[in-house]
Design a protein around this motif. Structure first.
Motif, mmCIF file in Angstrom:
data_model
loop_
_atom_site.group_PDB
_atom_site.id
_atom_site.type_symbol
_atom_site.label_atom_id
_atom_site.label_comp_id
_atom_site.label_asym_id
_atom_site.label_seq_id
_atom_site.Cartn_x
_atom_site.Cartn_y
_atom_site.Cartn_z
ATOM 1 N N GLY A 107 -91.626 -39.337 58.405
ATOM 2 C CA GLY A 107 -92.973 -39.164 57.852
ATOM 3 C C GLY A 107 -93.264 -37.719 57.508
ATOM 4 O O GLY A 107 -93.810 -37.416 56.443
ATOM 5 N N MET A 108 -92.903 -36.804 58.404
ATOM 6 C CA MET A 108 -93.125 -35.375 58.152
ATOM 7 C C MET A 108 -92.309 -34.892 56.966
ATOM 8 O O MET A 108 -92.797 -34.115 56.137
ATOM 9 C CB MET A 108 -92.777 -34.579 59.413
ATOM 10 N N ALA A 109 -91.064 -35.364 56.878
ATOM 11 C CA ALA A 109 -90.214 -34.967 55.750
ATOM 12 C C ALA A 109 -90.791 -35.479 54.434
ATOM 13 O O ALA A 109 -90.764 -34.777 53.412
ATOM 14 C CB ALA A 109 -88.794 -35.508 55.960
ATOM 15 N N ALA A 110 -91.327 -36.702 54.455
ATOM 16 C CA ALA A 110 -91.926 -37.269 53.243
ATOM 17 C C ALA A 110 -93.156 -36.477 52.811
ATOM 18 O O ALA A 110 -93.380 -36.246 51.614
ATOM 19 C CB ALA A 110 -92.301 -38.734 53.481
ATOM 20 N N ILE A 111 -93.962 -36.049 53.777
ATOM 21 C CA ILE A 111 -95.152 -35.252 53.460
ATOM 22 C C ILE A 111 -94.751 -33.909 52.859
ATOM 23 O O ILE A 111 -95.360 -33.438 51.884
ATOM 24 C CB ILE A 111 -96.018 -35.056 54.722
ATOM 25 N N VAL A 112 -93.730 -33.266 53.438
ATOM 26 C CA VAL A 112 -93.242 -31.996 52.889
ATOM 27 C C VAL A 112 -92.731 -32.197 51.467
ATOM 28 O O VAL A 112 -92.994 -31.383 50.566
ATOM 29 C CB VAL A 112 -92.126 -31.419 53.788
ATOM 30 N N PHE A 113 -92.021 -33.302 51.247
ATOM 31 C CA PHE A 113 -91.506 -33.616 49.913
ATOM 32 C C PHE A 113 -92.656 -33.787 48.915
ATOM 33 O O PHE A 113 -92.609 -33.246 47.797
ATOM 34 C CB PHE A 113 -90.673 -34.894 49.984
ATOM 35 N N LEU A 114 -93.699 -34.508 49.318
ATOM 36 C CA LEU A 114 -94.855 -34.716 48.442
ATOM 37 C C LEU A 114 -95.579 -33.404 48.142
ATOM 38 O O LEU A 114 -96.110 -33.220 47.048
ATOM 39 C CB LEU A 114 -95.835 -35.703 49.085
ATOM 40 N N ARG A 115 -95.589 -32.512 49.111
ATOM 41 C CA ARG A 115 -96.275 -31.236 48.898
ATOM 42 C C ARG A 115 -95.674 -30.446 47.741
ATOM 43 O O ARG A 115 -96.384 -29.764 46.998
ATOM 44 C CB ARG A 115 -96.222 -30.384 50.176
ATOM 45 N N PHE A 116 -94.361 -30.564 47.578
ATOM 46 C CA PHE A 116 -93.689 -29.777 46.547
ATOM 47 C C PHE A 116 -93.620 -30.488 45.189
ATOM 48 O O PHE A 116 -93.516 -29.821 44.157
ATOM 49 C CB PHE A 116 -92.279 -29.400 47.011
ATOM 50 N N ILE A 117 -93.668 -31.802 45.181
ATOM 51 C CA ILE A 117 -93.553 -32.502 43.892
ATOM 52 C C ILE A 117 -94.914 -32.875 43.307
ATOM 53 O O ILE A 117 -95.017 -33.143 42.114
ATOM 54 C CB ILE A 117 -92.683 -33.767 44.020
ATOM 55 N N VAL A 118 -95.959 -32.892 44.143
ATOM 56 C CA VAL A 118 -97.309 -33.211 43.656
ATOM 57 C C VAL A 118 -98.133 -31.930 43.665
ATOM 58 O O VAL A 118 -98.430 -31.374 44.734
ATOM 59 C CB VAL A 118 -97.991 -34.279 44.547
ATOM 60 N N HIS A 119 -98.479 -31.443 42.488
ATOM 61 C CA HIS A 119 -99.170 -30.162 42.387
ATOM 62 C C HIS A 119 -100.633 -30.271 42.834
ATOM 63 O O HIS A 119 -101.133 -29.412 43.559
ATOM 64 C CB HIS A 119 -99.084 -29.632 40.944
ATOM 65 N N ASP A 120 -101.321 -31.287 42.385
ATOM 66 C CA ASP A 120 -102.704 -31.501 42.786
ATOM 67 C C ASP A 120 -102.722 -32.583 43.861
ATOM 68 O O ASP A 120 -102.531 -33.765 43.572
ATOM 69 C CB ASP A 120 -103.550 -31.937 41.581
ATOM 70 N N HIS A 121 -102.970 -32.188 45.089
ATOM 71 C CA HIS A 121 -102.869 -33.133 46.200
ATOM 72 C C HIS A 121 -104.012 -34.142 46.228
ATOM 73 O O HIS A 121 -103.935 -35.135 46.968
ATOM 74 C CB HIS A 121 -102.802 -32.360 47.528
ATOM 75 N N ASP A 122 -105.051 -33.921 45.429
ATOM 76 C CA ASP A 122 -106.101 -34.935 45.288
ATOM 77 C C ASP A 122 -105.548 -36.194 44.623
ATOM 78 O O ASP A 122 -106.088 -37.297 44.803
ATOM 79 C CB ASP A 122 -107.271 -34.390 44.459
#
Length: 276
Positions: free
Chosen positions: A35-50
């Protein structure tokens, strides 16, 4: 022949088999790390976290659409929990009321649409498709979740300037949403066999919950923790994040078996005992 046979083995199946053999504590640790790895991955590929919140709402909408399709096409509600739908309607109604009096925005409109479709599902199960409703399997007592959520809301709620009733109500719907899927999981555990449409619906809820959780976590990181202060003081900000995490982990075990079944080429999901 042996080298070619080894090369043809599906790496995903090998990984799933290895995870399946691990003790519960190791599985829980692996789930947290994943789960933590997936969140880190999303942080870098999704620019606008909204956009993660929008994606969560979209996933929820897809799940409800699958549910409606099941009821309309198959004309049966077998495997569905009426109690989960009722809990969903309760927290959506309370959240809508709080949204109107506290922070009217686009999310209010989205919740309105979700509430209408949920009430339609309840109507279909209660009246139109009542003969196929598995009432004996839907045996989760609602007071097990409603009463604790109400008591917790009285003890821990937002510390904003809004009316105390509104703040307690908002906390109640946050806590109730976190556990609203429990009756549905109990039905699936009782039946052991989950037909495709119900499995797709619950998996969509799991994806929505993870994306919503990732949205909150990344928002806290992006604001350097200031978002927690904006939500209020005391235990409330932590309880909001904890509720998101609880929702995600409640569905994590089911999603694991769903993915395993999907890659195994099975249309019907069979749950082992102890999943719920």
């Amino acid at each position: 022949m042996r080298p070619s046979m080894r090369a043809s083995r599906n790496p995903l199946k090998v990984l799933i088999t290895w995870v399946k053999r691990q003790p519960p504590k190791v599985k829980a640790f692996l789930a947290v790390v994943t789960g933590m790895a997936a969140i880190v991955f999303l942080r870098f590929i999704v620019h606008d976290h909204d956009n993660l919140f929008v994606a969560a709402e979209a996933s929820h909408a897809i799940g409800i659409s699958v549910l409606i399709y099941k009821l309309m096409k198959e004309r049966t509600c077998a495997g569905l929990s009426l109690k989960s739908q009722e809990l969903t309607a309760i927290f959506l109604a309370v959240r809508l009321y709080c949204s109107y009096v506290m922070e009217y925005d686009i999310h209010t409109l989205l919740d309105s649409a979700t509430l209408v479709t949920t009430l339609w599902v309840i109507y279909m199960i209660r009246f139109k498709l009542k003969s196929s409703y598995m009432e004996d399997k839907d045996n989760f007592a609602l007071y097990y979740v409603v009463v604790p959520c109400a008591l917790l809301a009285l003890a821990v709620h937002p510390t904003t300037s809004h009316n105390i009733i509104h703040r307690i109500s908002w906390a109640f719907c946050v806590y109730l949403e976190a556990v609203s899927v429990l009756p549905q999981l109990r039905v699936m555990q009782n039946t052991k066999i989950v037909e495709p449409f119900t499995a797709h619906y619950v998996f969509a809820l799991g994806v929505a919950r993870f994306l919503s959780c990732a949205h909150w976590v990344l928002q806290v990181v992006d604001t350097g923790g200031r978002l927690l202060t904006a939500l209020g003081y005391g235990l409330w900000p932590s309880m909001v994040l904890l509720s998101e995490i609880v929702q995600t982990f409640i569905l994590a075990d089911f999603c694991y078996y769903y993915v395993k079944s999907f890659f195994g080429g099975h249309l019907v999901l069979r749950l082992p005992s102890g999943v719920v």
